[in-house]
Design a protein around this motif. Structure first.
Motif, PDB file in Angstrom:
ATOM      1  N   PRO A 294     -13.809  15.267  12.782  1.00 59.64           N
ATOM      2  CA  PRO A 294     -12.868  15.222  13.909  1.00 59.64           C
ATOM      3  C   PRO A 294     -11.456  15.563  13.464  1.00 59.64           C
ATOM      4  CG  PRO A 294     -13.340  12.999  13.139  1.00 59.64           C
ATOM      5  CD  PRO A 294     -14.204  13.925  12.327  1.00 59.64           C
ATOM      6  N   HIS A 295     -10.745  16.320  14.262  1.00 60.39           N
ATOM      7  CA  HIS A 295      -9.389  16.748  13.923  1.00 60.39           C
ATOM      8  C   HIS A 295      -8.357  16.070  14.807  1.00 60.39           C
ATOM      9  CE1 HIS A 295     -11.408  20.719  12.492  1.00 60.39           C
ATOM     10  NE2 HIS A 295     -11.345  19.837  11.511  1.00 60.39           N
ATOM     11  N   ALA A 296      -7.156  15.899  14.268  1.00 64.78           N
ATOM     12  CA  ALA A 296      -6.038  15.373  15.051  1.00 64.78           C
ATOM     13  C   ALA A 296      -5.589  16.435  16.051  1.00 64.78           C
ATOM     14  CB  ALA A 296      -4.888  15.000  14.127  1.00 64.78           C
ATOM     15  N   LEU A 297      -4.986  15.994  17.154  1.00 67.66           N
ATOM     16  CA  LEU A 297      -4.639  16.921  18.228  1.00 67.66           C
ATOM     17  C   LEU A 297      -3.620  17.963  17.802  1.00 67.66           C
ATOM     18  CD1 LEU A 297      -4.385  14.538  21.299  1.00 67.66           C
ATOM     19  CD2 LEU A 297      -6.341  15.791  20.431  1.00 67.66           C
ATOM     20  N   GLY A 298      -2.699  17.580  16.921  1.00 61.29           N
ATOM     21  CA  GLY A 298      -1.643  18.505  16.538  1.00 61.29           C
ATOM     22  C   GLY A 298      -1.966  19.362  15.334  1.00 61.29           C
ATOM     23  N   SER A 299      -3.209  19.321  14.868  1.00 56.37           N
ATOM     24  CA  SER A 299      -3.580  20.082  13.673  1.00 56.37           C
ATOM     25  C   SER A 299      -3.362  21.578  13.896  1.00 56.37           C
ATOM     26  CB  SER A 299      -5.045  19.824  13.306  1.00 56.37           C
ATOM     27  OG  SER A 299      -5.263  18.462  13.026  1.00 56.37           O
ATOM     28  N   ARG A 300      -2.824  22.233  12.869  1.00 56.36           N
ATOM     29  CA  ARG A 300      -2.485  23.651  12.990  1.00 56.36           C
ATOM     30  C   ARG A 300      -2.956  24.429  11.765  1.00 56.36           C
ATOM     31  NH1 ARG A 300       1.691  24.692  16.858  1.00 56.36           N
ATOM     32  NH2 ARG A 300       2.325  22.773  17.912  1.00 56.36           N
ATOM     33  N   ALA A 301      -3.152  25.715  11.983  1.00 57.96           N
ATOM     34  CA  ALA A 301      -3.428  26.668  10.912  1.00 57.96           C
ATOM     35  C   ALA A 301      -2.524  27.869  11.159  1.00 57.96           C
ATOM     36  CB  ALA A 301      -4.897  27.088  10.921  1.00 57.96           C
TER      37      ALA A 301
END
Length: 467
Positions: A383-390
């Protein structure tokens, strides 16, 4: 609403509490399946016991009961294969009776065929075997009818949840189905927005079938959304190639056709096996690791006196939110609840004990509680956090298929992790590699593969990208 997403869904002022989740009927069906299994076992044994008594005058006559015991494994094998224990068998008792009787007859033929070649059928009594089959069949018919009456009396005859989402398309109805209007509920399928996905996920949670009626121009959006929810989804539509239809359903009474665009990655038996595996591993691990968990909690508390656990909202199954648990590894003043900044190597936000926990992946152990709650699985997409970015892009902006990874519960570990795709996502490839592994896992799930991933995880608890 969190600041990073305040521009994405300005009109959703309604509370998430307004979204009513349908009650789960899966446990109810499971109890009914178990009841049918046990009742059939008892009735076949009783049928042969009565047959032996009628023919020999002895209750529980040895040869008659031996025949029943040899018949049962073949009966159950065929009954499971031909859907004698299925949702349709619960909804249509005549279908359930027909499939059970077919399994009984084929099982009897196979048993005699095997006994003939093993030259053991001389030990069989033709009278007790034939009479036992007949009595068992009659009692199974009566039991299935009684079960149907019970379901109608106490469950209203409802064994599955069905939902119709009206988004301005042709009129459509199903007996016993709930209908919801997107306009009245403030729902939309158009934007890549985690908050809207969460609302839609809550509406669809515990549904066995979702049928969407929408205009032509919205069908592709709804098809994509249904594929990412992990449920059986249909569109009231004429055939369209771009939707990736899996089949066609015809509702004669309405002269309507729907396209089946999603079925979910796992059937009911697979979900039961996966859940049993989760409970066994998570429950056993918590018992064995309880002293270690207590020591870690004490060390975190002694270091700075702050909270032991870090609770962060993450995206779970069906793109709905849940609160994921971790041991706190950062200074409380520096906690990042949105996950906007990936943890870097030598990150000064990480505490001394936190650095050790991260390097050994021990900070993830509280998620065993999430597994017991049913919010996570032992193995699945992380599961990823909502603000995760690449590359400074939100994950779903990098690849629209990102939403499809949530068709299953998120996992404590996963295929991507054992392949070494861990750590920060500085480049888009860091995400797409993980996404590809997650989608591969969804498409090729098996229980042995879950066991294999768990065993491989033990070898990669410490990793160069774990910081």
């Amino acid at each position: 609403m969190n600041k990073p997403f305040s521009h994405l869904l300005p009109e959703v002022a309604k509370s998430h509490a307004e979204i009513r989740t349908a009650p789960s009927l899966e446990r109810r069906r499971l109890r009914a399946y178990i009841a049918m299994l046990v009742i059939d076992l008892g009735l076949i044994m009783l049928g042969f016991a009565l047959a032996g008594f009628a023919y020999t005058g002895r209750w529980w006559e040895a040869r008659a009961m031996m025949q029943a015991q040899l018949l049962l494994p073949m009966y159950y094998t065929i009954a499971f294969y031909n859907a004698a224990y299925s949702t349709r068998a619960l909804e249509q008792w005549r279908f359930g009776v027909r499939q059970a009787l077919v399994a009984l007859v084929i099982g009897a033929v196979l048993l005699n065929f095997v006994a003939f070649y093993l030259k053991t059928n001389a030990n069989f009594s033709r009278v007790t075997f034939t009479l036992g089959l007949a009595l068992s069949g009659v009692m199974i018919i009566a039991a299935r009818k009684a079960l149907a009456l019970f379901l109608k009396r106490f469950w209203g005859g409802k064994v599955r949840n069905e939902l119709i989402i009206d988004d301005g398309g042709p009129s459509f109805w199903l007996p016993g189905a709930q209908t919801i209007s997107t306009r009245e509920a403030g729902l939309s399928s158009e934007r890549h927005d985690p908050f809207m996905r969460d609302r839609l996920g809550k509406v669809m949670r515990n549904q066995d079938k979702v049928v969407v009626s929408c205009p032509y121009e919205k069908r592709e959006d709804w098809a994509f959304l249904l594929k990412s929810t992990g449920i059986h989804g249909e569109l009231v539509s004429e055939p369209a190639h771009r939707l990736g239809a899996l089949g066609v359903m015809l509702y004669d009474e309405q002269d309507r056709t729907t396209l089946v665009v999603s079925t979910g990655p796992l059937g009911m038996r697979a979900r039961i096996m996966k859940r049993c595996f989760d409970l066994a591993v998570a429950g056993g691990a918590l018992l064995v690791l309880a002293p270690l968990l207590a020591v870690i909690a004490l060390l975190i508390k002694l270091e700075d006196g702050g909270k032991v656990l870090f609770v962060q909202r993450r995206l779970g199954r069906g793109n709905t939110f849940f609160n994921m648990l971790k041991f706190r590894t950062m200074r409380e003043a520096a906690l990042d609840h949105d996950g906007k900044a990936s943890t870097a190597r030598e990150d000064d936000r990480v505490t001394r004990i936190g650095r050790w926990l991260r390097s050994t992946s021990l900070d993830e152990l509280p998620q065993l509680v999430n597994v017991l709650r049913g919010e996570m699985s032992i193995v699945g997409p992380r599961p990823h956090a909502l603000g995760s970015r690449a590359n400074n892009k939100l994950f779903w902006e990098v690849d629209g298929r990102y939403w499809k990874r949530h068709a299953l519960k998120p996992g404590l570990t996963g295929l991507a992790q054992v392949r070494g795709h861990r750590g920060s996502t500085e480049e888009e490839k860091d995400l797409t590699d993980r996404l590809q592994a997650d989608l591969e896992y969804l498409n090729h799930w098996s229980l042995p593969r879950d066991v294999g991933i768990v065993l491989q995880t033990l070898r990669v608890l410490t990793h160069k990208n774990a910081y």
